[in-house]
Scaffold this active site. Structure first.
Site, PDB file in Angstrom:
ATOM      1  N   HIS A  53       0.857  -1.180   0.000  1.00 32.12           N
ATOM      2  CA  HIS A  53       0.000   0.000   0.000  1.00 32.12           C
ATOM      3  C   HIS A  53       0.897   1.236   0.000  1.00 32.12           C
ATOM      4  O   HIS A  53       2.042   1.199   0.475  1.00 32.12           O
ATOM      5  CB  HIS A  53      -0.883   0.013   1.243  1.00 32.12           C
ATOM      6  CG  HIS A  53      -1.945  -1.032   1.245  1.00 32.12           C
ATOM      7  ND1 HIS A  53      -3.038  -0.971   2.078  1.00 32.12           N
ATOM      8  CD2 HIS A  53      -2.092  -2.170   0.513  1.00 32.12           C
ATOM      9  CE1 HIS A  53      -3.812  -2.020   1.871  1.00 32.12           C
ATOM     10  NE2 HIS A  53      -3.253  -2.771   0.930  1.00 32.12           N
ATOM     11  N   GLU A  55       0.969   3.849   1.856  1.00 35.00           N
ATOM     12  CA  GLU A  55       1.464   4.226   3.173  1.00 35.00           C
ATOM     13  C   GLU A  55       2.647   3.354   3.602  1.00 35.00           C
ATOM     14  O   GLU A  55       3.651   3.858   4.101  1.00 35.00           O
ATOM     15  CB  GLU A  55       0.368   4.081   4.244  1.00 35.00           C
ATOM     16  CG  GLU A  55      -0.872   4.887   3.978  1.00 35.00           C
ATOM     17  CD  GLU A  55      -1.986   4.129   3.268  1.00 35.00           C
ATOM     18  OE1 GLU A  55      -3.146   4.311   3.658  1.00 35.00           O
ATOM     19  OE2 GLU A  55      -1.675   3.361   2.328  1.00 35.00           O
ATOM     20  N   CYS A  83      -6.162   1.786   5.881  1.00 37.34           N
ATOM     21  CA  CYS A  83      -6.777   0.529   6.304  1.00 37.34           C
ATOM     22  C   CYS A  83      -6.177   0.129   7.659  1.00 37.34           C
ATOM     23  O   CYS A  83      -5.205   0.745   8.123  1.00 37.34           O
ATOM     24  CB  CYS A  83      -6.524  -0.550   5.255  1.00 37.34           C
ATOM     25  SG  CYS A  83      -4.807  -1.125   5.195  1.00 37.34           S
ATOM     26  N   CYS A  86      -2.338  -0.468   7.553  1.00 34.86           N
ATOM     27  CA  CYS A  86      -1.556   0.767   7.432  1.00 34.86           C
ATOM     28  C   CYS A  86      -1.633   1.597   8.699  1.00 34.86           C
ATOM     29  O   CYS A  86      -0.639   2.203   9.119  1.00 34.86           O
ATOM     30  CB  CYS A  86      -2.019   1.563   6.219  1.00 34.86           C
ATOM     31  SG  CYS A  86      -1.621   0.731   4.656  1.00 34.86           S
TER      32      CYS A  86
END
EC number: 3.5.4.33
Length: 154
Positions: A53, A55, A83, A86
């Site tokens: 992801h 992040e 999410c 993260c």
């Protein structure tokens, strides 16, 4: 230090992710000195890695550059509510401030869903500033998924 929004840079990363066929989420990590440490967009498909992801990629690069698993004093700008995975990484990295754009009622881990920072087990809670460029972030996601549905990919 004068405030500067880094959401335009995060949105640029999200647009690049969409162009690669990734879910359009972008992140920019700012160091304690105000300089950009890392920029990233989602790369889960490209890297065949469910943890890639935006992040996580930005946090990994920031840690690599600073030679530390902790990033105190840093600020993370993300186009979409992180999410749970993260959010946990943001906490573990000790990021000072999280700025994010659009809420994610379906998969969010900050305001919705798991609400990671609200759990008693959460050892670090960043300051959270949400809703920055939320409309643009949301529109980018809607257009991306509309395109996938139109192509029969969802």
């Amino acid at each position: 230090m004068e405030f500067k929004s880094h959401m335009p840079e995060a949105l640029a990363q999200a647009h690049e992710a969409a162009a690669r066929g990734e879910v359009p989420v972008g992140a920019v990590l700012i160091g304690a000195d105000g300089r950009v440490l890392a920029r990233a967009g989602n790369r889960t498909r490209e890297l065949s890695d469910p943890t890639a992801h935006a992040e996580i990629l930005a946090i990994r690069e920031g840690c690599r550059l600073l030679g530390s698993e902790r990033l105190p004093g840093t600020r993370l700008w993300v186009t979409l509510e992180p999410c749970p995975m993260c959010a946990a990484a943001i906490s573990a990295a000790r990021i000072e401030v999280l700025y994010y754009g659009a809420d994610d009622p379906r998969m969010g881990g900050v305001r919705y869903g798991a609400r990671v920072f609200d759990h008693p087990q959460c050892h670090h809670r960043p300051e959270i500033i949400d809703g920055i460029s939320a409309g643009e972030s949301r529109q980018l996601l809607l257009e991306f998924f509309r395109g996938l549905r139109g192509n029969g990919n969802l």
